[in-house]
Design a protein around this motif. Structure first.
Motif, PDB file in Angstrom:
ATOM      1  N   ARG A  92      -5.676  -3.140  -8.556  1.00 40.95           N
ATOM      2  CA  ARG A  92      -5.066  -1.946  -7.958  1.00 40.95           C
ATOM      3  C   ARG A  92      -6.098  -0.828  -7.960  1.00 40.95           C
ATOM      4  O   ARG A  92      -6.718  -0.528  -8.992  1.00 40.95           O
ATOM      5  N   VAL A  93      -6.277  -0.190  -6.788  1.00 37.32           N
ATOM      6  CA  VAL A  93      -7.274   0.869  -6.628  1.00 37.32           C
ATOM      7  C   VAL A  93      -6.590   2.117  -6.092  1.00 37.32           C
ATOM      8  O   VAL A  93      -5.748   2.046  -5.177  1.00 37.32           O
ATOM      9  N   TYR A  94      -6.973   3.276  -6.644  1.00 36.43           N
ATOM     10  CA  TYR A  94      -6.394   4.563  -6.233  1.00 36.43           C
ATOM     11  C   TYR A  94      -7.479   5.436  -5.615  1.00 36.43           C
ATOM     12  O   TYR A  94      -8.570   5.582  -6.176  1.00 36.43           O
ATOM     13  N   HIS A  95      -7.145   6.027  -4.464  1.00 41.21           N
ATOM     14  CA  HIS A  95      -8.063   6.920  -3.768  1.00 41.21           C
ATOM     15  C   HIS A  95      -7.614   8.373  -3.972  1.00 41.21           C
ATOM     16  O   HIS A  95      -6.421   8.660  -3.961  1.00 41.21           O
ATOM     17  N   GLU A  96      -8.564   9.277  -4.130  1.00 38.37           N
ATOM     18  CA  GLU A  96      -8.265  10.688  -4.436  1.00 38.37           C
ATOM     19  C   GLU A  96      -7.262  10.768  -5.595  1.00 38.37           C
ATOM     20  O   GLU A  96      -6.240  11.470  -5.501  1.00 38.37           O
ATOM     21  N   PRO A  97      -7.527  10.071  -6.681  1.00 35.95           N
ATOM     22  CA  PRO A  97      -6.523   9.958  -7.743  1.00 35.95           C
ATOM     23  C   PRO A  97      -6.128  11.281  -8.380  1.00 35.95           C
ATOM     24  O   PRO A  97      -4.978  11.453  -8.784  1.00 35.95           O
ATOM     25  N   GLN A  98      -7.045  12.241  -8.468  1.00 32.62           N
ATOM     26  CA  GLN A  98      -6.705  13.523  -9.079  1.00 32.62           C
ATOM     27  C   GLN A  98      -5.607  14.243  -8.293  1.00 32.62           C
ATOM     28  O   GLN A  98      -4.780  14.957  -8.868  1.00 32.62           O
ATOM     29  N   ALA A 104      -3.129   4.244  -2.621  1.00 32.09           N
ATOM     30  CA  ALA A 104      -3.031   3.185  -3.626  1.00 32.09           C
ATOM     31  C   ALA A 104      -2.974   1.860  -2.880  1.00 32.09           C
ATOM     32  O   ALA A 104      -2.154   1.687  -1.981  1.00 32.09           O
ATOM     33  N   GLU A 105      -3.843   0.927  -3.233  1.00 32.66           N
ATOM     34  CA  GLU A 105      -3.870  -0.367  -2.563  1.00 32.66           C
ATOM     35  C   GLU A 105      -4.416  -1.427  -3.501  1.00 32.66           C
ATOM     36  O   GLU A 105      -5.056  -1.126  -4.511  1.00 32.66           O
ATOM     37  N   SER A 106      -4.173  -2.705  -3.163  1.00 27.87           N
ATOM     38  CA  SER A 106      -4.676  -3.829  -3.930  1.00 27.87           C
ATOM     39  C   SER A 106      -5.863  -4.440  -3.196  1.00 27.87           C
ATOM     40  O   SER A 106      -5.790  -4.684  -1.991  1.00 27.87           O
ATOM     41  N   VAL A 107      -6.939  -4.691  -3.923  1.00 29.52           N
ATOM     42  CA  VAL A 107      -8.136  -5.297  -3.331  1.00 29.52           C
ATOM     43  C   VAL A 107      -8.481  -6.551  -4.131  1.00 29.52           C
ATOM     44  O   VAL A 107      -8.140  -6.661  -5.313  1.00 29.52           O
ATOM     45  N   THR A 121       0.833  -1.203   0.000  1.00 27.60           N
ATOM     46  CA  THR A 121       0.000   0.000   0.000  1.00 27.60           C
ATOM     47  C   THR A 121       0.867   1.253   0.000  1.00 27.60           C
ATOM     48  O   THR A 121       1.916   1.301   0.640  1.00 27.60           O
ATOM     49  N   ILE A 122       0.434   2.259  -0.726  1.00 25.66           N
ATOM     50  CA  ILE A 122       1.050   3.586  -0.654  1.00 25.66           C
ATOM     51  C   ILE A 122       0.119   4.444   0.184  1.00 25.66           C
ATOM     52  O   ILE A 122      -1.078   4.556  -0.114  1.00 25.66           O
ATOM     53  N   THR A 123       0.643   5.047   1.258  1.00 25.02           N
ATOM     54  CA  THR A 123      -0.206   5.770   2.201  1.00 25.02           C
ATOM     55  C   THR A 123       0.241   7.208   2.398  1.00 25.02           C
ATOM     56  O   THR A 123       1.413   7.551   2.218  1.00 25.02           O
ATOM     57  N   VAL A 124      -0.710   8.049   2.784  1.00 29.04           N
ATOM     58  CA  VAL A 124      -0.460   9.426   3.182  1.00 29.04           C
ATOM     59  C   VAL A 124      -1.151   9.634   4.526  1.00 29.04           C
ATOM     60  O   VAL A 124      -2.365   9.435   4.631  1.00 29.04           O
ATOM     61  N   ASP A 125      -0.377  10.001   5.526  1.00 33.52           N
ATOM     62  CA  ASP A 125      -0.896  10.168   6.890  1.00 33.52           C
ATOM     63  C   ASP A 125      -1.624   8.909   7.343  1.00 33.52           C
ATOM     64  O   ASP A 125      -2.650   8.976   8.016  1.00 33.52           O
ATOM     65  N   GLY A 126      -1.082   7.748   6.948  1.00 36.54           N
ATOM     66  CA  GLY A 126      -1.637   6.472   7.382  1.00 36.54           C
ATOM     67  C   GLY A 126      -2.801   5.962   6.561  1.00 36.54           C
ATOM     68  O   GLY A 126      -3.224   4.815   6.730  1.00 36.54           O
ATOM     69  N   GLU A 127      -3.332   6.773   5.660  1.00 37.22           N
ATOM     70  CA  GLU A 127      -4.473   6.370   4.847  1.00 37.22           C
ATOM     71  C   GLU A 127      -4.008   5.958   3.453  1.00 37.22           C
ATOM     72  O   GLU A 127      -3.188   6.644   2.843  1.00 37.22           O
ATOM     73  N   ASN A 143       3.765 -13.974  -0.638  1.00 38.82           N
ATOM     74  CA  ASN A 143       4.719 -12.916  -0.327  1.00 38.82           C
ATOM     75  C   ASN A 143       4.012 -11.565  -0.353  1.00 38.82           C
ATOM     76  O   ASN A 143       3.321 -11.236  -1.319  1.00 38.82           O
ATOM     77  N   GLU A 144       4.152 -10.791   0.710  1.00 36.57           N
ATOM     78  CA  GLU A 144       3.445  -9.525   0.809  1.00 36.57           C
ATOM     79  C   GLU A 144       4.395  -8.354   0.568  1.00 36.57           C
ATOM     80  O   GLU A 144       5.545  -8.364   0.999  1.00 36.57           O
ATOM     81  N   GLY A 145       3.885  -7.331  -0.102  1.00 40.28           N
ATOM     82  CA  GLY A 145       4.669  -6.134  -0.349  1.00 40.28           C
ATOM     83  C   GLY A 145       4.677  -5.219   0.855  1.00 40.28           C
ATOM     84  O   GLY A 145       3.885  -5.371   1.793  1.00 40.28           O
ATOM     85  N   ALA A 146       5.586  -4.261   0.830  1.00 42.07           N
ATOM     86  CA  ALA A 146       5.733  -3.323   1.940  1.00 42.07           C
ATOM     87  C   ALA A 146       4.773  -2.146   1.794  1.00 42.07           C
ATOM     88  O   ALA A 146       4.271  -1.854   0.710  1.00 42.07           O
ATOM     89  N   GLN A 147       4.525  -1.466   2.903  1.00 42.81           N
ATOM     90  CA  GLN A 147       3.738  -0.236   2.908  1.00 42.81           C
ATOM     91  C   GLN A 147       4.678   0.955   2.764  1.00 42.81           C
ATOM     92  O   GLN A 147       5.638   1.084   3.521  1.00 42.81           O
ATOM     93  N   VAL A 148       4.405   1.809   1.801  1.00 41.91           N
ATOM     94  CA  VAL A 148       5.230   2.994   1.560  1.00 41.91           C
ATOM     95  C   VAL A 148       4.464   4.226   2.034  1.00 41.91           C
ATOM     96  O   VAL A 148       3.414   4.570   1.478  1.00 41.91           O
ATOM     97  N   GLU A 149       4.964   4.864   3.080  1.00 40.80           N
ATOM     98  CA  GLU A 149       4.331   6.061   3.638  1.00 40.80           C
ATOM     99  C   GLU A 149       5.006   7.298   3.067  1.00 40.80           C
ATOM    100  O   GLU A 149       6.236   7.415   3.087  1.00 40.80           O
ATOM    101  N   LEU A 150       4.206   8.241   2.572  1.00 39.21           N
ATOM    102  CA  LEU A 150       4.741   9.446   1.945  1.00 39.21           C
ATOM    103  C   LEU A 150       4.830  10.607   2.930  1.00 39.21           C
ATOM    104  O   LEU A 150       4.184  10.617   3.979  1.00 39.21           O
ATOM    105  N   THR A 151       5.624  11.599   2.566  1.00 44.20           N
ATOM    106  CA  THR A 151       5.829  12.784   3.410  1.00 44.20           C
ATOM    107  C   THR A 151       4.725  13.805   3.248  1.00 44.20           C
ATOM    108  O   THR A 151       4.691  14.807   3.966  1.00 44.20           O
TER     109      THR A 151
END
Length: 481
Positions: A76-82, A63-66, A54-60, A129-137
């Motif tokens: 692959r699903v994107y939230h607030e994609p714009q 981008a994630e896989s469902v 998952t790619i996260t911003v402030d923990g949310e 095998n699970e991927g890592a969570q990438v938290e953004l600044t």
């Protein structure tokens, strides 16, 4: 009889060895080749339908896989994609990934060196095998504000960075697009959706304006001139300089003049403080020709021109030309001729000035966490270099404050926040349109954040009416009054 048995045994052993060797070759040396083969549908379904991190911003998650109801296991699903399209990029069955989906692919797929033991554990337990969570600044509220501040119908970028750490707090652009349209599990639908996205003027799913758009920086490039001039020891904020309305460039009939709508004409001779505040062209052009190309080039390259940067997205190299004639050098000194810059490059330079001359590595990644949420990597501030001394940085700050108090950046004035800034207008040959810029930092006496705003191919009056007010909006949101 014994000979027949012996021959049968030899043939059997030979066949066994041939089978063993063939299997070994397939399982080891040819594994990557077979996995990558375009006809290997099973591998494609496994890769494209994998449960990515998952790619996260402030923990949310942004981008994630469902779980998917198609032939692929996951979607692959994107939230607030714009808000995040150019940052996350997209993960598609039709094309290689882009954006952070590409830059952080090893972590998101669990294939990085730091995830080796997780992969070994998966082998023994039989679990996937699970991927890592990438938290953004990024700050989600600041990102939303930056996006909302940019008007629809214009090509604009806003970047907000933390001066001390280099962390990117907001990086937004318009026009944007919905990355979910490119994450579909149908190549024909992907092709149709991509064509619709690319039909929007100035929009491409492979091009993120804040880091890939190299355009004429106009007078924001004068910050490079100032770095070279002040470093030489021949100039200071009080240095008096001739300020003619226009000059004739050497070996040509070309006239280079000050902006006809500004206040430069009020003083035919002025100090560098006034010249910078009013962004007068002719004194900077004459100073550049007097110093020569090398000091300007060295200053530009020390700030990052002519070099790519990884944030970890690739920032396209801004360009400063070489082997310039005096006339070309004069035009380059005011951010024209063949000089180009990305908004990120201008922001990096601004951060360095604000940070006492130390330029920090910009970064989008705050941390990377394994499937058990243990930290695999944590962002640590990294210095890129010291392009200017602290003394020069202090003098440049003084000159940039004057631009807000009495000069071209007056629209950024605020009674509660002292801001240092520099405006710029890049002419676009053969058109009535310009590239409109402003870059600055605040508070001026104790810098915390740098903000860069850029509009491309915009009407001059519209651009100047947007840039400084946009910058002020971001500062008012991020600076605690």
């Amino acid at each position: 009889m014994n000979n027949a048995i012996r021959h049968t045994w030899v043939v059997s052993v030979g066949l066994f060895m041939a089978l063993f060797i063939a299997l070994s070759v397939i399982q080891v040396p040819m594994t990557d080749e077979l996995n990558a083969h375009p006809n290997n549908v099973r591998q494609m379904y496994q890769d494209r339908g994998a449960d990515r991190g998952t790619i996260t911003v402030d923990g949310e998650p942004i981008a994630e896989s469902v779980p998917s109801e198609t032939a692929f296991d996951y979607q692959r699903v994107y939230h607030e994609p714009q808000l995040y399209a150019g940052i996350t990029g997209f993960y598609s069955i039709a094309e290689p990934p882009t954006g952070l989906e590409s830059a952080m692919n090893e972590y998101l797929t669990g294939q990085s060196d730091s995830q080796f033991f997780d992969r070994m554990a998966s082998l023994f337990t039989g679990s996937a095998n699970e991927g890592a969570q990438v938290e953004l600044t990024l700050d989600p509220e600041l990102q939303q504000l930056a996006y909302d501040t940019l008007p629809d119908g214009e090509r604009g970028s806003i970047i907000v960075t933390d001066i001390e750490t280099g962390e990117i707090r907001a990086m937004a652009t318009k026009p944007s697009f919905d990355t979910n349209e490119l994450a579909v599990h149908s190549t024909s639908q992907f092709t149709e959706n991509k064509a619709e996205i690319e039909s929007v003027e100035g929009l491409s799913p492979y091009y993120f304006r804040p880091i890939n758009s190299t355009i004429a920086p106009g007078s924001t490039f004068k910050l490079v001139d100032l770095a070279a001039m002040l470093d030489s020891g021949d100039y200071s904020p009080d240095t008096m300089m001739d300020n003619p309305d226009q000059i004739t460039l050497p070996q040509s009939q070309t006239q280079l003049g000050n902006f006809f709508g500004g206040n430069c004409h009020t003083s035919s001779r002025a100090d560098l403080r006034f010249i910078t505040a009013q962004s007068c062209n002719t004194p900077f052009a004459e100073a550049a020709m007097e110093m020569g190309e090398d000091p300007i080039r060295e200053a530009a390259e020390s700030f990052g021109w002519n070099s790519e940067t990884q944030i970890p997205l690739t920032v396209t190299a801004s360009h400063f030309p070489e082997d310039l004639t005096d006339a070309a050098l004069a035009q380059s000194s005011i951010g024209q001729y063949d000089v180009t810059a990305t908004p990120m490059q201008i922001n990096m330079m601004t951060m360095a000035i604000a940070n006492g001359g130390t330029m920090m590595q910009p970064s989008l990644i705050e941390s990377v966490r394994g499937s058990d949420l243990q930290v695999i990597e944590q962002h640590e501030p990294e210095e890129m270099g010291q392009p200017i001394s602290s003394e020069v940085a202090d003098e440049m700050t003084e000159l940039m404050i004057a631009a807000v108090e009495d000069g071209t950046a007056y629209r950024a004035q605020n009674s509660s926040i002292d801001i240092a800034a520099k405006t710029g207008t890049g002419q676009i040959g053969g058109t009535d349109l310009v590239n409109s810029w402003v870059t600055g930092f605040a508070p001026a006496d104790d810098p915390q954040y740098a903000v860069t705003v850029a509009y491309e191919r915009i009407v001059f009056e519209t651009g100047t009416g947007l840039t400084a007010p946009n910058m002020l909006t971001m500062f008012e949101a991020v600076i605690e009054e």
